[in-house]
Write a protein that holds these residues in place. Structure first.
Motif, PDB file in Angstrom:
ATOM      1  N   LYS A 136      74.217  38.779  55.481  1.00 27.37           N
ATOM      2  CA  LYS A 136      74.829  40.089  55.205  1.00 27.37           C
ATOM      3  C   LYS A 136      73.814  41.209  55.443  1.00 27.37           C
ATOM      4  O   LYS A 136      74.127  42.222  56.058  1.00 27.37           O
ATOM      5  CB  LYS A 136      75.334  40.111  53.752  1.00 27.37           C
ATOM      6  N   TYR A 153      73.600  44.495  58.464  1.00 34.50           N
ATOM      7  CA  TYR A 153      73.390  45.957  58.409  1.00 34.50           C
ATOM      8  C   TYR A 153      72.648  46.416  59.656  1.00 34.50           C
ATOM      9  O   TYR A 153      72.920  47.466  60.222  1.00 34.50           O
ATOM     10  CB  TYR A 153      72.520  46.374  57.211  1.00 34.50           C
ATOM     11  N   ARG A 209      74.561  46.183  62.969  1.00 28.77           N
ATOM     12  CA  ARG A 209      75.522  47.275  63.070  1.00 28.77           C
ATOM     13  C   ARG A 209      74.795  48.561  63.458  1.00 28.77           C
ATOM     14  O   ARG A 209      75.298  49.373  64.216  1.00 28.77           O
ATOM     15  CB  ARG A 209      76.260  47.469  61.736  1.00 28.77           C
ATOM     16  N   ILE A 228      82.946  39.904  56.083  1.00 25.23           N
ATOM     17  CA  ILE A 228      83.137  41.204  56.707  1.00 25.23           C
ATOM     18  C   ILE A 228      81.791  41.686  57.256  1.00 25.23           C
ATOM     19  O   ILE A 228      80.756  41.160  56.915  1.00 25.23           O
ATOM     20  CB  ILE A 228      83.779  42.238  55.751  1.00 25.23           C
ATOM     21  N   ALA A 229      81.853  42.629  58.161  1.00 21.14           N
ATOM     22  CA  ALA A 229      80.681  43.259  58.794  1.00 21.14           C
ATOM     23  C   ALA A 229      80.226  42.557  60.064  1.00 21.14           C
ATOM     24  O   ALA A 229      79.506  43.136  60.851  1.00 21.14           O
ATOM     25  CB  ALA A 229      79.511  43.452  57.851  1.00 21.14           C
ATOM     26  N   LYS A 282      55.744  52.612  53.327  1.00 22.72           N
ATOM     27  CA  LYS A 282      55.770  54.046  53.062  1.00 22.72           C
ATOM     28  C   LYS A 282      55.307  54.302  51.630  1.00 22.72           C
ATOM     29  O   LYS A 282      54.666  55.298  51.325  1.00 22.72           O
ATOM     30  CB  LYS A 282      57.198  54.581  53.214  1.00 22.72           C
ATOM     31  N   HIS A 286      70.847  45.838  44.663  1.00 17.69           N
ATOM     32  CA  HIS A 286      71.591  45.184  45.749  1.00 17.69           C
ATOM     33  C   HIS A 286      72.451  44.104  45.106  1.00 17.69           C
ATOM     34  O   HIS A 286      71.914  43.161  44.526  1.00 17.69           O
ATOM     35  CB  HIS A 286      70.641  44.530  46.757  1.00 17.69           C
ATOM     36  N   ILE A 287      73.745  44.268  45.211  1.00 17.60           N
ATOM     37  CA  ILE A 287      74.674  43.340  44.577  1.00 17.60           C
ATOM     38  C   ILE A 287      75.224  42.406  45.651  1.00 17.60           C
ATOM     39  O   ILE A 287      75.763  42.876  46.656  1.00 17.60           O
ATOM     40  CB  ILE A 287      75.826  44.131  43.900  1.00 17.60           C
ATOM     41  N   LYS A 303      81.043  54.535  58.860  1.00 14.31           N
ATOM     42  CA  LYS A 303      80.284  53.301  59.095  1.00 14.31           C
ATOM     43  C   LYS A 303      78.990  53.301  58.286  1.00 14.31           C
ATOM     44  O   LYS A 303      78.633  52.286  57.670  1.00 14.31           O
ATOM     45  CB  LYS A 303      79.984  53.183  60.597  1.00 14.31           C
ATOM     46  N   TYR A 327      77.584  50.795  54.853  1.00 13.56           N
ATOM     47  CA  TYR A 327      76.366  50.037  54.551  1.00 13.56           C
ATOM     48  C   TYR A 327      76.109  50.068  53.047  1.00 13.56           C
ATOM     49  O   TYR A 327      75.684  49.095  52.444  1.00 13.56           O
ATOM     50  CB  TYR A 327      75.114  50.651  55.215  1.00 13.56           C
ATOM     51  N   ARG A 385      78.602  48.164  50.842  1.00 12.94           N
ATOM     52  CA  ARG A 385      78.338  46.729  50.920  1.00 12.94           C
ATOM     53  C   ARG A 385      77.128  46.373  50.054  1.00 12.94           C
ATOM     54  O   ARG A 385      77.088  45.331  49.424  1.00 12.94           O
ATOM     55  CB  ARG A 385      78.056  46.304  52.369  1.00 12.94           C
ATOM     56  N   LYS A 386      76.151  47.242  50.043  1.00 13.90           N
ATOM     57  CA  LYS A 386      74.946  47.012  49.225  1.00 13.90           C
ATOM     58  C   LYS A 386      75.326  46.892  47.758  1.00 13.90           C
ATOM     59  O   LYS A 386      74.751  46.109  47.015  1.00 13.90           O
ATOM     60  CB  LYS A 386      73.995  48.187  49.447  1.00 13.90           C
ATOM     61  N   PHE A 387      76.292  47.701  47.349  1.00 11.40           N
ATOM     62  CA  PHE A 387      76.744  47.673  45.950  1.00 11.40           C
ATOM     63  C   PHE A 387      77.964  46.759  45.772  1.00 11.40           C
ATOM     64  O   PHE A 387      78.518  46.686  44.678  1.00 11.40           O
ATOM     65  CB  PHE A 387      77.114  49.085  45.491  1.00 11.40           C
ATOM     66  N   ASP A 388      78.379  46.091  46.859  1.00 14.54           N
ATOM     67  CA  ASP A 388      79.559  45.231  46.825  1.00 14.54           C
ATOM     68  C   ASP A 388      80.791  45.953  46.268  1.00 14.54           C
ATOM     69  O   ASP A 388      81.486  45.444  45.372  1.00 14.54           O
ATOM     70  CB  ASP A 388      79.296  43.957  46.014  1.00 14.54           C
ATOM     71  N   PRO A 440      84.371  52.787  64.612  1.00 12.86           N
ATOM     72  CA  PRO A 440      83.218  52.035  64.095  1.00 12.86           C
ATOM     73  C   PRO A 440      83.473  51.351  62.741  1.00 12.86           C
ATOM     74  O   PRO A 440      82.836  50.350  62.437  1.00 12.86           O
ATOM     75  CB  PRO A 440      82.142  53.121  63.940  1.00 12.86           C
ATOM     76  N   ILE A 443      85.119  47.189  61.492  1.00 12.45           N
ATOM     77  CA  ILE A 443      84.493  46.087  60.770  1.00 12.45           C
ATOM     78  C   ILE A 443      83.612  46.674  59.664  1.00 12.45           C
ATOM     79  O   ILE A 443      83.313  47.851  59.667  1.00 12.45           O
ATOM     80  CB  ILE A 443      83.700  45.134  61.690  1.00 12.45           C
ATOM     81  N   ALA A 444      83.296  45.857  58.690  1.00  8.99           N
ATOM     82  CA  ALA A 444      82.443  46.203  57.543  1.00  8.99           C
ATOM     83  C   ALA A 444      83.222  46.765  56.357  1.00  8.99           C
ATOM     84  O   ALA A 444      82.718  46.792  55.244  1.00  8.99           O
ATOM     85  CB  ALA A 444      81.291  47.132  57.901  1.00  8.99           C
ATOM     86  N   CYS A 445      84.447  47.242  56.558  1.00  9.51           N
ATOM     87  CA  CYS A 445      85.268  47.568  55.394  1.00  9.51           C
ATOM     88  C   CYS A 445      86.038  46.311  54.990  1.00  9.51           C
ATOM     89  O   CYS A 445      86.168  45.376  55.770  1.00  9.51           O
ATOM     90  CB  CYS A 445      86.230  48.706  55.707  1.00  9.51           C
ATOM     91  N   ASP A 446      86.542  46.303  53.760  1.00 12.39           N
ATOM     92  CA  ASP A 446      87.325  45.147  53.325  1.00 12.39           C
ATOM     93  C   ASP A 446      88.725  45.172  53.922  1.00 12.39           C
ATOM     94  O   ASP A 446      89.292  44.142  54.263  1.00 12.39           O
ATOM     95  CB  ASP A 446      87.396  45.112  51.798  1.00 12.39           C
ATOM     96  N   GLU A 464      65.896  56.865  56.558  1.00 11.63           N
ATOM     97  CA  GLU A 464      64.536  56.337  56.665  1.00 11.63           C
ATOM     98  C   GLU A 464      63.523  57.077  55.800  1.00 11.63           C
ATOM     99  O   GLU A 464      62.526  56.493  55.396  1.00 11.63           O
ATOM    100  CB  GLU A 464      64.061  56.382  58.130  1.00 11.63           C
ATOM    101  N   GLU A 480      74.241  56.670  50.262  1.00 12.52           N
ATOM    102  CA  GLU A 480      74.189  56.088  48.920  1.00 12.52           C
ATOM    103  C   GLU A 480      74.445  57.169  47.879  1.00 12.52           C
ATOM    104  O   GLU A 480      75.171  56.958  46.899  1.00 12.52           O
ATOM    105  CB  GLU A 480      72.822  55.431  48.674  1.00 12.52           C
ATOM    106  N   ARG A 514      77.183  57.313  44.926  1.00 12.36           N
ATOM    107  CA  ARG A 514      76.817  57.496  43.515  1.00 12.36           C
ATOM    108  C   ARG A 514      77.607  58.656  42.909  1.00 12.36           C
ATOM    109  O   ARG A 514      78.129  58.557  41.798  1.00 12.36           O
ATOM    110  CB  ARG A 514      75.314  57.788  43.392  1.00 12.36           C
ATOM    111  N   TYR A 573      75.839  54.339  67.784  1.00 10.33           N
ATOM    112  CA  TYR A 573      77.146  54.476  67.132  1.00 10.33           C
ATOM    113  C   TYR A 573      78.197  53.510  67.670  1.00 10.33           C
ATOM    114  O   TYR A 573      79.232  53.326  67.049  1.00 10.33           O
ATOM    115  CB  TYR A 573      77.646  55.920  67.242  1.00 10.33           C
TER     116      TYR A 573
END
Lengths: 389, 389
Positions: free
Chosen positions: A25, A29, A32, A51-52, A312, A347-348, B25, B29, B32-35, B48, B51-54, B287, B295, B299, B349
């Motif tokens: 998974k 990322y 993609r 997915i993804a 970093k 990260h879940i 897209k 990311y 997905r990190k937070f499921d 784009p 894929i990657a969405c449920d 980055e 993110e 949040r 992209y």
């Protein structure tokens, strides 16, 4: 540097990933980000990679036909787990599919007894060990004086997530061991457990990440924190890096190789084991490094130039494991509280069910100041709890 | 801080995203990190976010029924593009769906004439302008002396990617303008174009990112680099941040608000326009920042605590646009060469076809030293070329 790197960024190219778990998974990322077409083979349709990826194929990684037929449909094949049917990989390699890491490297690593013999054959320092075809032979060895208690038992094959490793302190402990091939390794009263990630590209460019340190809980003897950079002497760090590079060169992997090592009380470095793929000890790199280990693995296996491995900021990783005493639908208690702390990213992994000590995710803590990161990491560990409803 | 943050990390909760483009897209990311379970509405099946969405739902964002029916199936609804059927959003809000940013904020922003009037009504400094129901009225205004050449023409609605904005220097230029509602804005001979990203959570926590600077090509008058932090006087940066905060408060958005501003020759700050979603001026944050804008948006709209907005390192973003004279299947010439430079990350992209000036991706350059990052950014710009086969 590759001459045809443009191919990867076109719709004709397909990257195959064997295994659809959490490491896959996180690899996705990066694919993609680069818009690389991916195809995943995985036995569970509930897997995080469902997915993804561009294409998801259901099938067992240990099944010759499943792996072979999958591999024939991609240009480059990589793994996110070592437990793969290697005969299928070898045949694919012979038929021109690019397999990274190469099957030969996986054969050395997949069986832990073979891996240990490889170290002794190649003068790589490692803890003394004995190899047993059956666990039942261990008791004889102890009675004959050929093996001393305590020792570390390791299943030769298919260990994962702390399973497949046990400290044996008494004859009684032997009763709980599975029957199959195994090794008995001398216990090393180490000062630190360290790890170095080495990355090697198809055309042989090699880079290393800074040495990381696993900090253990003083009583529970479990890894609590992975800390980058390791808070150790420069000379020791250099020695660890050199040994990791030697292992990398001898094994001939392509992509990430995570080399886990012990720093003994006498500042000797002993190689514990290696993983030829993105690894838990490199998760900190997502937030802390110029190039995270997943992007780096992709760069390496596609023969793109490798990225800068410096950090970093200082990074600390805490594994999120299921709390003891809770089994069932997962709840991340106090997750908002840890997200309120500076530099904290959870990260879940998306597993719906928790059980004691199951790996459910990880949390990264970054800060310019490593001591501040360590303080926040402790607060994170004391605050979040993975329980059930 | 939310009291039921655990809900987001369970399979019952569904986040809806209106729009399935590149911004979506990059949002995915983070989900997905937070499921977090996601559902995307988008008119193009080649988008784009496919894929990657449920769950991916095909449908027009301007269609009342498509948006309404989609919205009824999620718990929280957000956007990655402003051009949405707002009546549907309003009805969803009335029926208890959480829509972030709120429809009221989107009504203020979606129509650029309304947006400009909002600034003057709320004493937000902005360039002088006139509003026209039809472009044909502009010529009369010039003849009557009510409008002077040159000026900046902007379509009131549905501009994207530099379309919908034109500098009008002569009566002849008027002929090329679309007929619909528009504004004519006084040209500002600015010293710098700046942007500040303000983030506001559901419960009202507010944070700002550092001021970024758009560096223009001296001849072509096109943005070449987005630079964080802006290389400007501290007092000016503070003023820009205060004005961005004022706009954020008056508009009452939830999530990201990117506020674009001019710094005039006299160091006045004039608001140019805003975007109530993750924005090109914040891409560097993936980055460079402790918490990237995607993110942060997640949040904010889930009412989780906001993350630290400081930078780990200096960041510069370069847009990857199709080279003039090339139309067809895209090729990223010299992409391996830029990946060999320190701290360089391309984001592709995934659009298969290039055409002159089409946005095909972006490249981020990070370094501890902003001047070094700027040097590398220039090398990147001079090296990579988006052409066709």
């Amino acid at each position: 540097m590759t001459n045809n790197s443009n191919n990867y960024f076109s719709s004709d190219f397909k990257l195959g990933i064997l295994g659809g778990g959490q490491l896959g998974k996180m690899l996705l990322y990066e694919t993609r980000k680069f818009d690389i077409h991916t195809k995943v083979l995985e036995a569970s349709k509930e897997a995080p990679c469902r997915i993804a990826c561009d294409e998801f194929v259901l099938g067992s990684l240990m099944d010759f036909d499943a792996v072979y037929n999958f591999g024939k449909q991609v240009d480059v094949l990589t793994i996110e787990i070592e437990n793969i049917n290697l005969d299928a990989l070898e045949k694919l390699e012979e038929e021109g599919i690019k397999v990274y890491p190469p099957t030969k490297a996986l054969r050395t690593i997949q069986n832990k007894a073979t891996q240990k013999l490889f170290y002794t054959d190649n003068n790589v320092p490692t803890a003394d060990f004995s190899r047993f075809a059956y666990a039942s032979e261990i008791e004889d060895a102890i009675e004959n004086g050929g093996l001393e208690l305590p020792f570390v038992w390791k299943a030769a094959q298919f260990g994962y997530d702390g399973q497949g490793v046990k400290v044996v302190r008494s004859i009684d402990d032997l009763k709980e061991l599975p029957v199959g091939e195994c090794i008995a390794e001398k216990m090393i009263p180490f000062k630190h457990e360290l790890a170095v990630i080495v990355v090697r590209s198809v055309s042989g460019e090699v880079v290393t990440y800074p040495v990381v340190e696993m900090e253990f809980h003083p009583e529970a003897n479990q890894v609590e924190y992975v800390i980058c950079p390791a808070r150790i002497d420069k000379i020791v760090a250099q020695k660890a890096t050199e040994i990791a590079l030697k292992v990398s060169e001898e094994i001939g992997h392509v992509g990430i190789l995570a080399v886990e090592m012990f720093q003994t009380q006498e500042d000797e470095i002993l190689v514990n084991e290696v993983a030829p793929r993105p690894h838990n000890s490199g998760h900190y790199s997502i937030e802390a490094s110029y190039t995270n280990q997943f992007e780096q693995h992709i760069r390496a296996i596609l023969d793109l130039p490798l990225g800068k491995t410096d950090s970093k900021v200082a990074g600390i990783m805490v594994n999120l494991v299921g709390a003891d005493g809770y089994t069932g639908e997962v709840v991340y208690e106090n997750i908002a509280e840890i997200m309120a702390m500076d530099g904290v990213t959870p990260h879940i992994y998306g597993k719906k069910q928790t059980r004691p000590f199951r790996k459910m995710g990880h949390v990264t803590i970054v800060d310019e100041d490593i001591d501040e990161a360590r303080r926040v990491a402790q607060k994170v560990k004391e605050t979040i709890k993975v329980i059930s409803k």
